[in-house]
Structure formats: C-alpha cells, structure tokens
Motif scaffolding. Structure first.
Motif, mmCIF file in Angstrom:
data_model
loop_
_atom_site.group_PDB
_atom_site.id
_atom_site.type_symbol
_atom_site.label_atom_id
_atom_site.label_comp_id
_atom_site.label_asym_id
_atom_site.label_seq_id
_atom_site.Cartn_x
_atom_site.Cartn_y
_atom_site.Cartn_z
ATOM 1 N N LYS A 1 0.924 4.062 -2.675
ATOM 2 C CA LYS A 1 0.531 5.387 -2.201
ATOM 3 C C LYS A 1 1.578 6.451 -2.556
ATOM 4 C CE LYS A 1 0.203 5.913 2.461
ATOM 5 N NZ LYS A 1 -0.272 5.742 3.828
ATOM 6 N N TYR A 2 2.873 6.093 -2.379
ATOM 7 C CA TYR A 2 3.914 7.115 -2.544
ATOM 8 C C TYR A 2 4.539 7.099 -3.944
ATOM 9 C CZ TYR A 2 3.432 7.598 2.487
ATOM 10 O OH TYR A 2 2.925 7.813 3.736
ATOM 11 N N THR A 3 4.045 6.256 -4.851
ATOM 12 C CA THR A 3 4.633 6.211 -6.202
ATOM 13 C C THR A 3 3.664 6.815 -7.217
ATOM 14 O OG1 THR A 3 5.793 4.196 -5.585
ATOM 15 C CG2 THR A 3 5.683 4.660 -7.928
ATOM 16 N N TYR B 1 6.691 7.907 12.917
ATOM 17 C CA TYR B 1 7.651 8.616 12.066
ATOM 18 C C TYR B 1 7.120 8.727 10.637
ATOM 19 C CZ TYR B 1 12.029 10.564 10.572
ATOM 20 O OH TYR B 1 12.976 11.436 10.092
ATOM 21 N N ARG B 2 7.047 9.957 10.165
ATOM 22 C CA ARG B 2 6.684 10.176 8.769
ATOM 23 C C ARG B 2 7.713 11.126 8.180
ATOM 24 N NH1 ARG B 2 1.177 11.723 6.881
ATOM 25 N NH2 ARG B 2 1.619 10.136 5.324
ATOM 26 N N VAL B 3 8.130 10.880 6.955
ATOM 27 C CA VAL B 3 9.063 11.800 6.316
ATOM 28 C C VAL B 3 8.307 13.095 6.079
ATOM 29 C CG1 VAL B 3 10.493 12.177 4.281
ATOM 30 C CG2 VAL B 3 10.239 9.866 5.201
ATOM 31 N N GLY C 1 -1.802 9.311 6.327
ATOM 32 C CA GLY C 1 -1.099 8.167 6.933
ATOM 33 C C GLY C 1 -0.966 8.402 8.425
ATOM 34 N N THR C 2 -0.634 7.348 9.143
ATOM 35 C CA THR C 2 -0.544 7.478 10.600
ATOM 36 C C THR C 2 0.899 7.419 11.097
ATOM 37 O OG1 THR C 2 -0.701 5.090 10.922
ATOM 38 C CG2 THR C 2 -2.765 6.317 10.879
ATOM 39 N N GLY C 3 1.819 6.946 10.259
ATOM 40 C CA GLY C 3 3.204 6.789 10.709
ATOM 41 C C GLY C 3 3.369 5.583 11.625
ATOM 42 N N GLY D 1 2.359 2.329 10.460
ATOM 43 C CA GLY D 1 2.382 1.112 9.649
ATOM 44 C C GLY D 1 3.707 0.363 9.709
ATOM 45 N N LEU D 2 4.804 1.085 9.476
ATOM 46 C CA LEU D 2 6.104 0.394 9.429
ATOM 47 C C LEU D 2 6.551 -0.066 10.819
ATOM 48 C CD1 LEU D 2 8.071 2.534 6.811
ATOM 49 C CD2 LEU D 2 7.037 0.282 6.517
ATOM 50 N N PHE D 3 6.122 0.683 11.849
ATOM 51 C CA PHE D 3 6.430 0.250 13.223
ATOM 52 C C PHE D 3 5.745 -1.099 13.499
ATOM 53 C CE2 PHE D 3 4.943 0.108 17.666
ATOM 54 C CZ PHE D 3 6.167 0.063 18.307
ATOM 55 N N ASP E 1 0.832 -1.212 0.000
ATOM 56 C CA ASP E 1 0.000 0.000 0.000
ATOM 57 C C ASP E 1 0.860 1.253 0.000
ATOM 58 O OD1 ASP E 1 -2.301 -1.410 -0.035
ATOM 59 O OD2 ASP E 1 -2.846 -1.090 2.071
ATOM 60 N N ASN E 2 1.927 1.239 0.821
ATOM 61 C CA ASN E 2 2.833 2.395 0.857
ATOM 62 C C ASN E 2 3.464 2.614 -0.508
ATOM 63 O OD1 ASN E 2 2.479 3.070 3.503
ATOM 64 N ND2 ASN E 2 4.401 2.207 4.234
ATOM 65 N N ALA E 3 3.944 1.506 -1.118
ATOM 66 C CA ALA E 3 4.610 1.626 -2.422
ATOM 67 C C ALA E 3 3.652 2.260 -3.432
ATOM 68 C CB ALA E 3 5.080 0.258 -2.893
ATOM 69 N N ARG F 1 9.333 -3.346 -4.009
ATOM 70 C CA ARG F 1 10.177 -2.301 -4.597
ATOM 71 C C ARG F 1 9.306 -1.347 -5.404
ATOM 72 N NH1 ARG F 1 14.528 -5.322 -7.216
ATOM 73 N NH2 ARG F 1 15.427 -5.186 -5.141
ATOM 74 N N ASP F 2 9.625 -0.058 -5.335
ATOM 75 C CA ASP F 2 8.858 0.881 -6.161
ATOM 76 C C ASP F 2 9.794 1.844 -6.871
ATOM 77 O OD1 ASP F 2 9.254 3.426 -4.618
ATOM 78 O OD2 ASP F 2 8.278 2.275 -3.044
ATOM 79 N N THR F 3 9.235 2.547 -7.841
ATOM 80 C CA THR F 3 10.026 3.537 -8.581
ATOM 81 C C THR F 3 9.574 4.937 -8.187
ATOM 82 O OG1 THR F 3 8.434 3.443 -10.375
ATOM 83 C CG2 THR F 3 10.360 2.000 -10.561
#
Ligand code: ADP
Length: 419
Positions: free
Chosen positions: A300-302, A342-344, A354-356, A358-360, A296-298, A323-325
């Motif tokens: 969402k952010y691509t 943590y969110r960039v 996003g909630t920051g 997911g990856l945690f 979903d992140n890949a 992997r994403d481009t």
C-alpha cells in the motif's frame, strides 16, 4: 519496628526543615509518601525495605515482610490463576538477567488471598563486574485502570458488533445497485455509488478491526497454537500475497536463511540444498493475519520498487521480516507505530485509506506467542518490519506434535465421557 514503621507526621515546620537536611530522613519521607509499593531486595532476593505503600497493597506489614524472600510475600499468578513459574517470575529473573523488567499483566495474591492486578517495575543495582547486588521493585494496584479498560473494551466491542450489521446491509444494497444485471444507472450515478461502496467497505473494515482489537486487549482473541514450520508456511503465504504487489508493478522476493527459496527448495547443481526447519508454536490463522497486514502495508505504501519477505534465525530465535523500498517512516513516529489508531500524518496516509489499528493488532497477536515485533526504517529508502518468535528445536517440535495428535485422538473419548 521496621525501617519504615515510623511515620513522619509534621510536628512544626522547623522540625521538618531540620529533617530535610538529614539525608536519611529525606529518603524516609519520600519513600513513605509514595503510594506505590516500593521494595529493596538484597542479592539473595530477600526484602530489606518495604514501604507503607507496599504494606497497603499486599496486606503484609513492613515488619513482617522485611527479612522474608520477595517471592514469599509477592506471590504472583497468571491470568489463568496458575502460580508464576520461576522462569517467568520477574522477581527471580531480575537476578538471572540483570536487565530491568516491566510487567503489566501479572496478578498479585495478597495476604488475605485476594487477587489484585498489579503493574511491576524492577531495576537491578549492578556491581562493577555487572553482578546484581540488589534490586528495587516498584509496584502498583491497577485494578481500577483494568476495570476502566474493560468497560471501554466492552463498549467498543458491543458498538462495533452492532454497527457491522447495518453496514453490511448498506454494502449489499450498494453492490446490488452497481450490478448491471439488476439496475440501470448512468455513469455519474455509478461513480457516486462506487465511492459510497468503497467507503462502506472501509467502514466495515474499521468495525472489524475495532472488534478484533477490543478482543485482543481483553484476551478474548481465539487462538489455538500448534507447531508450525515457518519456512513452508511463509513460502506459501508469500506466493499467495505477491499477486497484489505484482499487480501494482512491484518486484517481490522471498528468502530463507541466506538462500533464495527458488534455489533452496530445488536441486541446485545436482546437489539437494537442505533448508533449515524453523519450528514455532503459533496459531497459523492468526499469524497469517499478521503477515498479511505487514505485506498489505508494504504494498500500500510503496509506490514503486520491491517488497521482500525473509526468514532467518539461530538456535533460539526465529526471525522474519517484510521489507519494502517505500517512502520510509519518520524517526519520531517509529516509537508510536504499534499504538492504537496511530497513523503517520503525511500526504500518503491522507490519500491511502487505513484504520491505524493493523499494527496494534499485529503486536497483540505476536505477543500471544511470546514474540516481538518492531520496525526499522530510513526515510526515502524503505521500511523493514521484523518479528521474532522463540524457536522450537526439532525434538521439541516432534514432542509437541505427538502431544497434539494424542489430544485430538483423545477428544472424541473425552466428549463421549462428558456427554
Ligand atoms: P493503517 O490502517 O493506517 O495502514 P497500520 O496500523 O497498519 O494502519 O499502520 C499504521 C501507520 O504506519 C500507517 O498509517 C502508516 O503511516 C505507517 N506504515 C505502516 N506500514 C508502513 C510501510 N510499510 N511504509 C510506510 N509507512 C507505513
């Protein structure tokens, strides 16, 4: 009296100054003053130095502990009160791997049989031919820190649980208000309500993530690991997930080993290509959450390009990646990405919800199965999220599967016996 039995009590500043010139005295002063437990082990794992901090934490005096094997004094058990196996015991492993070890989830059984959560850092001292000649062990009592974490996790867990109910009600009423069969509203009102509905969904997701992360932190995340063949599992998952990517106009791809699955799972040129089987001991439901989150992140952010998923491995390890481009992640953010909230901070994350968490949550789940998750990324080129799990051999997988079948067959008998 042991090496550290004598305490340096200040007997005049001139004496102290003289002491400070003496290397050994300086060393003793420092090690005696450190509140953490400090031990020096020789190449046989025998305690050669045991500071007062170590004595206070363990209940063993310096004199008693010095000369004993470290594992006889530092008795470690896991969270289920099972003695730490040699293959998991950092005090033994340090001499086998020669690699520094940091553990934060172990429990020390003190001399008076009290259980104390401790944090433990062990550093090897290596000879020129990279043999471990000694090890320095530093440990600390983390009971207060654990209790504080528990209070925080309890609060978050209760609060998010309580708040989910009214949020679900609001979401339900907004959905009703947006349903043309139920209400008549003008376009402007529809626009406002749609925005409110999507924010409420975001809030609901945030509470759900908070609840999951609080559970992950205090070990309450339900998990039933079984033998899973990762090739088939990920292939199915990728075909479920790819629709979201394709809907956004992104290309998708799934690869096992070096072959694309399209070739690997079918007859290729008249010969059947045999794909290696990658068995791991995981909870498929939990792993689905992890992969879905990465995918979903890949997506969402691509903004454009491709999202690929792949699986490789060797005899010991299974590795898969998403992997994403996309835009990539700045190097300074990479070490923090798997921390809570943590969110960039960039224009993309400001506009993409996003909630920051997911990856945690992903990291916590992967660690449940002795796995490791990390990211490699290059700005402007894309990001690759990797996960490694220990690989089961075909024989280990068959044995565990047989044990799983036995235990499910036995269950009714057990429940009869207990009822
Ligand atoms: P979020 O809910 O914000 O997506 P995550 O914990 O899943 O939370 O991700 C943390 C942050 O990592 C995101 O806010 C984003 O900045 C960054 N990130 C995660 N995946 C990617 C990706 N594939 N490409 C670029 N940035 C990413």
């Amino acid at each position: 009296m042991g090496f550290f039995g004598k305490r340096n009590r200040g007997s005049g500043s001139s004496k102290l100054a003289a002491n400070l010139r003496d290397e050994k005295q300086k060393f003793e002063l420092i090690v005696n003053a450190i509140e953490d437990g400090v031990m020096l082990l020789d190449d046989q794992g025998v305690i050669q130095l045991f500071n007062p901090g170590a004595a206070k934490i363990t209940g063993w005096s310096s004199d008693e502990a010095t000369g004993l094997s470290a594992t006889a004094v530092i008795k470690l058990v896991d969270t289920k009160n099972q003695p730490c196996e040699d293959s998991q015991n950092p005090l033994i492993q340090i001499f086998q791997t020669g690699q520094s070890i940091r553990v934060n989830d172990t429990i020390l059984v003190t001399r008076s049989e009290k259980q104390l959560p401790i944090g433990l850092d062990i550093s090897p001292l290596l000879s020129e031919d990279r043999q471990v000649t000694a090890a320095v062990v530093v440990f600390r009592d983390i009971a207060d820190q654990r209790a504080e974490e528990q209070r925080r996790a309890d609060f978050i867990s209760t609060a998010s649980h309580e708040m989910r109910t009214p949020v679900a009600a609001i979401e339900g009423y907004l959905a009703l208000a947006l349903n043309p069969k139920v209400t008549t509203i003008d376009n402007r009102a529809r626009d406002y309500l749609e925005k409110a509905h999507s924010s409420t969904q975001h809030l609901g997701q945030l509470f759900q993530d908070l609840l999951t992360s609080a559970k992950a932190e205090d070990g309450r995340l339900s998990s039933h690991p079984v033998v899973v063949e990762m090739g088939a599992f990920l292939e199915q998952l990728s075909s479920d997930l790819k629709f979201a990517a394709e809907k956004k106009g992104l290309f998708t791809d799934f690869t096992v080993g070096s072959n694309s699955v399209i070739n690997a799972s079918h007859e290729a040129g008249g010969e059947r290509v045999i794909r290696p089987l990658y068995f791991a001991l995981v909870d498929a439901g939990r792993l689905r959450e992890v992969v879905t989150n990465l995918y979903d992140n890949a997506v969402k952010y691509t903004p454009e390009g491709k999202v690929s998923m792949g699986l490789t491995g060797d005899a010991q390890v299974i590795q898969f990646y998403v992997r994403d481009t996309g835009p990539g992640i700045p190097p300074e953010d990479l070490p923090h990405l798997f921390q809570k909230f943590y969110r960039v901070d960039n224009s993309a994350t400001r506009t993409i919800g996003g909630t920051g968490l997911g990856l945690f949550i992903c990291r916590k789940i992967v660690e449940l199965y002795s796995g490791r998750i990390w990211v490699e990324s290059e700005l402007g080129k894309g990001s690759s999220f990797f996960i490694n799990f220990p690989r089961l051999s075909a024989q280990q997988a068959a044995e565990k599967q047989a044990a799983e079948v036995n235990s499910t067959e036995l269950q009714p008998i057990n429940s009869l016996a207990s009822s």
